[in-house]
Enzyme design. Structure first.
Site, PDB file in Angstrom:
ATOM      1  CG  HIS A 185      -2.096  -0.911   1.053  1.00  0.00           C
ATOM      2  ND1 HIS A 185      -3.345  -0.493   0.693  1.00  0.00           N
ATOM      3  CD2 HIS A 185      -2.182  -2.257   1.175  1.00  0.00           C
ATOM      4  CE1 HIS A 185      -4.156  -1.528   0.607  1.00  0.00           C
ATOM      5  NE2 HIS A 185      -3.478  -2.617   0.912  1.00  0.00           N
ATOM      6  CG  ASP A 193       0.269   9.412   0.173  1.00  0.00           C
ATOM      7  OD1 ASP A 193       0.272   8.224   0.535  1.00  0.00           O
ATOM      8  OD2 ASP A 193      -0.468  10.273   0.669  1.00  0.00           O
TER       9      ASP A 193
HETATM   10  O1  F6P Z   1       0.638   1.202   4.890  1.00  0.00           O
HETATM   11  C1  F6P Z   1      -0.208   2.141   4.506  1.00  0.00           C
HETATM   12  C2  F6P Z   1      -1.204   2.333   5.559  1.00  0.00           C
HETATM   13  O2  F6P Z   1      -1.548   1.140   6.175  1.00  0.00           O
HETATM   14  C3  F6P Z   1      -2.406   3.008   4.946  1.00  0.00           C
HETATM   15  O3  F6P Z   1      -3.337   2.130   4.558  1.00  0.00           O
HETATM   16  C4  F6P Z   1      -2.864   3.943   5.984  1.00  0.00           C
HETATM   17  O4  F6P Z   1      -3.064   5.158   5.405  1.00  0.00           O
HETATM   18  C5  F6P Z   1      -1.776   4.035   6.978  1.00  0.00           C
HETATM   19  O5  F6P Z   1      -0.750   3.210   6.563  1.00  0.00           O
HETATM   20  C6  F6P Z   1      -2.271   3.719   8.342  1.00  0.00           C
HETATM   21  O6  F6P Z   1      -1.257   3.551   9.221  1.00  0.00           O
HETATM   22  P1  F6P Z   1      -1.392   2.795  10.602  1.00  0.00           P
HETATM   23  O7  F6P Z   1      -2.134   1.515  10.359  1.00  0.00           O
HETATM   24  O8  F6P Z   1       0.015   2.598  11.008  1.00  0.00           O
HETATM   25  O9  F6P Z   1      -2.152   3.694  11.487  1.00  0.00           O
END
Ligand code: F6P
Length: 478
Positions: free
Chosen positions: A163, A371
């Protein structure tokens, strides 16, 4: 489905237990998919009341008001949270993949715990998986899982979607455990990234690390295993955003809010408070814009929602401090009794409030330093047909959304000029730019992403035509 972040978090406060949905693109994208495909989603149970509402295996049916699939929660202890989640995932993979190598903390203990947590998720997945199941792993937290699963379940279909950006090998190679990570990922039948450039970077890294691997533009053969690698730009549930944002009650509240704000135009930023999101540069660009165009003083406000995230990590706390100092300075410089230049919200806002802000914002600034995709850009376009999107050229979304105003987030003067251009844009020009963006977000929605991914994976979703629901997955051809 396997991911680190769970789609529903149960938190206890003084009033009792509340279920909330976390912020972030992954959950926003995958939950509608799971609601259609059913199945089991395995994830870290991070809420303080998660265990109370789950059964002894950590299972709970979700969404609670209309159960559609099983969430199986995995409990992590404080050391695991610190070393696997904050440490390896967010202080090594995250900065390196976002080209912030200098922020990486390459500690061996992070790696050791990351390996152990991957093993724990392996065991839970083995408990849940049926012989014909497709196992779909999300994101950077489980790079070792595809190969580990492949050993145990040679006949199951395994895929991984990444992602965040995948960096060039020259950057990625600072990770001492890079070979193990790549080998782990190559256990999957299918690897998905948001953009062609991330695919190219991944293929390049494999070529460098494993000279004996056969690498084509879309597949890798390594140690007898074939892994297909492709770009699948993720989307949003467009229809749902349209529906939710067109409710009368929400429209009414949005109109009230707009008139209370008492400005002619509103600029909006919505982000997790992450150093990759470019919030600081955006504020500095807004300051330059006000300096260069004093006619806007008193007439334009910039609303920045910066949701707290990963605040156990010092880089996040430092960024928060710099942002808050800058908000204070800019407001101190320009503020008038009846007008606030920057309205800064450092809380997790409920979904309806964000929709309202999307509705009333004349301009959305989605200007990350880098991003993977950025779904805020797509959400804004889905909700506001009259708005203008200013988009960073380093967001994955800019590969598809090229009729936005595209900016370099390092170039503050160019961003200030983009703001002036956006705020003075004629309605015809707004429509001319917004039309193709909306078409794209509508066409390439989250279900397009799912269908494209599954088709490439060789899975056909079987519809129960009467119920209009997916009842099972089957292989397209053997
Ligand atoms: O790895 C990307 C991601 O999981 C996105 O889906 C999301 O925007 C972000 O990171 C959320 O981060 P965390 O789960 O660490 O709060």
């Amino acid at each position: 489905m396997v991911s680190n972040r769970e789609p529903y978090i149960h938190e206890r406060n003084k009033k009792g237990i509340r279920c909330k949905t976390p912020i972030g693109g992954l959950v926003a994208a995958i939950d509608p998919v799971m609601q259609r495909t059913r199945g089991v989603w395995i994830a870290w149970g991070s809420g303080n009341a998660d265990a109370e509402v789950a059964d002894e295996k950590g299972r709970i049916q979700v969404p609670e008001d209309d159960p559609r699939y099983t969430l199986r929660r995995i409990w992590l202890d404080p050391k695991e949270i610190n070393e696997y989640y904050y440490g390896f995932s967010n202080r090594i993979i995250w900065p390196v993949c976002h080209l912030f190598q200098e922020k990486a903390r390459l500690l061996p203990e992070y790696w050791e715990t990351y390996k152990k947590v991957n093993q724990r998720f392996l065991r839970a997945t083995l408990e849940e998986a049926l012989p014909d199941d497709h196992i779909w792993i999300q994101d950077v937290h489980f790079t070792l899982l595809p190969a580990a699963l492949r050993e145990e379940l040679p006949d199951n279909d395994i895929a991984l979607f990444w992602h965040i950006p995948f960096p060039p090998w020259e950057t990625f190679s600072c990770i001492p455990w890079r070979k193990e990570i790549l080998e782990g990922m190559l256990g999957a039948d299918l690897l998905g990234f948001h953009t062609e450039s991330y695919v190219a970077n991944f293929l390049g890294a494999v070529k460098k690390e494993f000279p004996d691997a056969q690498v084509s533009s879309s597949a890798i053969r390594y140690k007898g295993q074939i892994t297909r690698v492709r770009a699948f730009p993720i989307g949003i549930d467009y229809n749902r955003y349209r529906e939710l944002s067109s409710r009368d009650s929400l429209r009414r509240r949005a109109t009230q809010l707009r008139s209370k704000m008492n400005v002619q135009q509103i600029i909006l930023g919505v982000d997790r408070l992450d150093y990759t999101k470019g919030i600081l540069n955006r504020l500095l660009a807004f300051e330059k814009f006000l300096e260069a165009h004093p006619k806007h003083l008193g007439k334009v406000s910039f609303v920045q929602v910066a949701s707290p995230t990963r605040s156990a990590i010092s880089e996040y706390r430092e960024m928060k401090q710099r942002i808050e100092e800058t908000v204070g300075r800019v407001n101190g410089k320009f503020q008038r009794p009846q007008w606030t230049p920057v309205i800064y919200i450092n809380r997790h806002l409920p979904g309806d409030d964000v929709l309202m802000l999307y509705r009333i914002a004349d301009v959305a600034m989605v200007t990350p330093i880098i991003d993977g995709m950025n779904l805020v850009a797509k959400e804004y376009v889905a909700v506001n047909e009259n708005g203008v999107l200013i988009l960073s050229e380093f967001a994955g979304a800019s590969e598809e959304m090229d009729s936005a105003i595209i900016v370099n987030p390092y170039d503050l003067d160019a961003m200030a000029r983009a703001l002036e251009e956006a705020l003075s844009m004629s309605p015809e020009e707004r429509t001319r730019r917004m039309g193709p963006l909306r078409e794209l977000v509508k066409e390439r929605d989250i279900f397009w992403w799912l269908d494209t991914f599954l088709e490439e994976w060789g899975v056909e979703l079987m519809m129960d035509q009467e119920a209009g629901q997916i009842v099972a997955g089957a292989r397209l051809s053997e």
